[in-house]
Write a protein that holds these residues in place. Sequence first.
Motif: not given
Length: 564
Positions: A137, A154, A157, A297, A307-308, A362, A523
Amino acid sequence: DKTCYSVHDIVFEHSPDSLMIDDLGISHTEYFAKRKDIKLKYPKACPMIAVLGRRQQVIHMPPETVCGNELDPQIRQRLPTIASYKPPDRLKATEEAIDELKRYLIPGAQKKGVQVVLKDSPLKLRAQVLASPLIHAAGVKVPPSKSAFWADSLAKATFSVDPKQAVPLNVVVFYHESIQGAPIYSKISQLVNGINGRYRFPERPFLRVPVGDMEKHWGAVEKHFATGAKIPPNVFVLDFVKPRGTALDPAYSVVKQTLATGGYLSQFVNFKTMDHNNPRSDKDDKRSFTILQGVARQIVHKCGDAIWWVNIPRSLPLPAMFVGVDVFHAPRRYDPKTKTKLAKSSCAAIIIQIIRSSEKGSKLECYSQAFKRGAGEEYNLGSAMEETVKNAIKSIGVTPKSCVVWRDGVGDTSVSATAKEEITPLRRAFPSPVPLAYIVCQKRIAVKFVVSESGNTVGTPTGTLIVGLEDLKYRTFYITGTAPPFSTPKPVRFIVAQRDSALSKVPLTELSWALCHGYLNWTGPIKVPSVCQLAHKLAEHAGNFADSGQNINHKAFTNKMFFL
């Protein structure tokens, strides 16, 4: 009569012709003809539907006179637990069905040259639980213990992008006239900017537009983004909707089509289940915050930041092109003119994602296209795939060194023909030869596995890989992507229809499982690789447009996942 009843029973042994009404001495077919002036089209059709009438009296209805309405939201939420069988119950029912079937089979009996033999013992296969991939992340390491659900990880993050180098977005807010748009915008803005990504929301939106329902909603959007209107660059649209009794505002697809045609990113926030401006309790306040975190997100992902991301096998030649393909078949809709249900055009979606590093990712590099298809048309996507790959290579600016395709929606009998029809045009799309793998994903299968542990029967855990149950022609493997506790987990069947020799050392099982963790709308692991699920998402999204997505400005959405 347009009356709602609760279903009491289903009587399979009777039809309107055979089931008599005791008090009147006539059949249900005669009753509907004489008392209701309705001539049944299917008087011999079984079953009859038993419903509860006044004073809990049982009434029998011909099936052609009955239609269903939506289930209560609470029942719909619990439906998987109601309609599912846990592993011990499923195994017991299967054994009982086999015992019943044995009564009708004589071992070794032959009929027309075909020998029928029912094996007593269950088929035993080797299973392996795949390790979860390393999940990265932005600025945060996701511990292995969180690999089943990493939303909590997250929260911290951050991309740590200098605000001076970030791109300010011109946010246009459409909000229902019964909602105050300012408080909710402030919350979302803080969450988006807290991630410190490449794109930022301003303290105040560029424009706020109050809207009403239906035509007053999409009319305002169409007016603002009409041809010739002065639209600033880097527009992002927020739409705060208050639906009229349904989970989805009827104007949703109309507004989304308008914005997708213009190439504008957008995000809807639904107020039906939660009033984000005025939570009624601490519990509601926490729930609202969790929902808005997910909204933030999604906004970041739509703008092009992941984000991940997950590690992929190092043996895969890079840069790699991942391709996801799926087709959405819209349900039939009632036409008041013809008084019949008419089929709507289907929509095919193709997602391209470029991976340049096995560990870092990313910045999203992706391209997508949707294609209008004939109603129910699933196959013959070779030319569409060729066009999409060519456009992706040009728009993204990449020379792939490998390509892996995950194709959904292909039945057993069509694997060979579909692979042959789609692989040849796909190869033509590359300026030079690229090693390719073509994998069919089958979710709707009748295969389930159970595990015996110390005399107990349990379901296969998440990440279970099973090999050995092969297709007659192609290498086949199964992966259990999700394992709900209230049912017997159903795996996905992966059929490797093509694998060039240059990819022989790439573990397609591990690659597929790793990408099951890369779907940016959830997620946690899912059943199929992320590009395949993204194709499904886009196909359903565009398939609900009036034009089935054929006018989407795909070039404007290069490196953007606008449909999340």
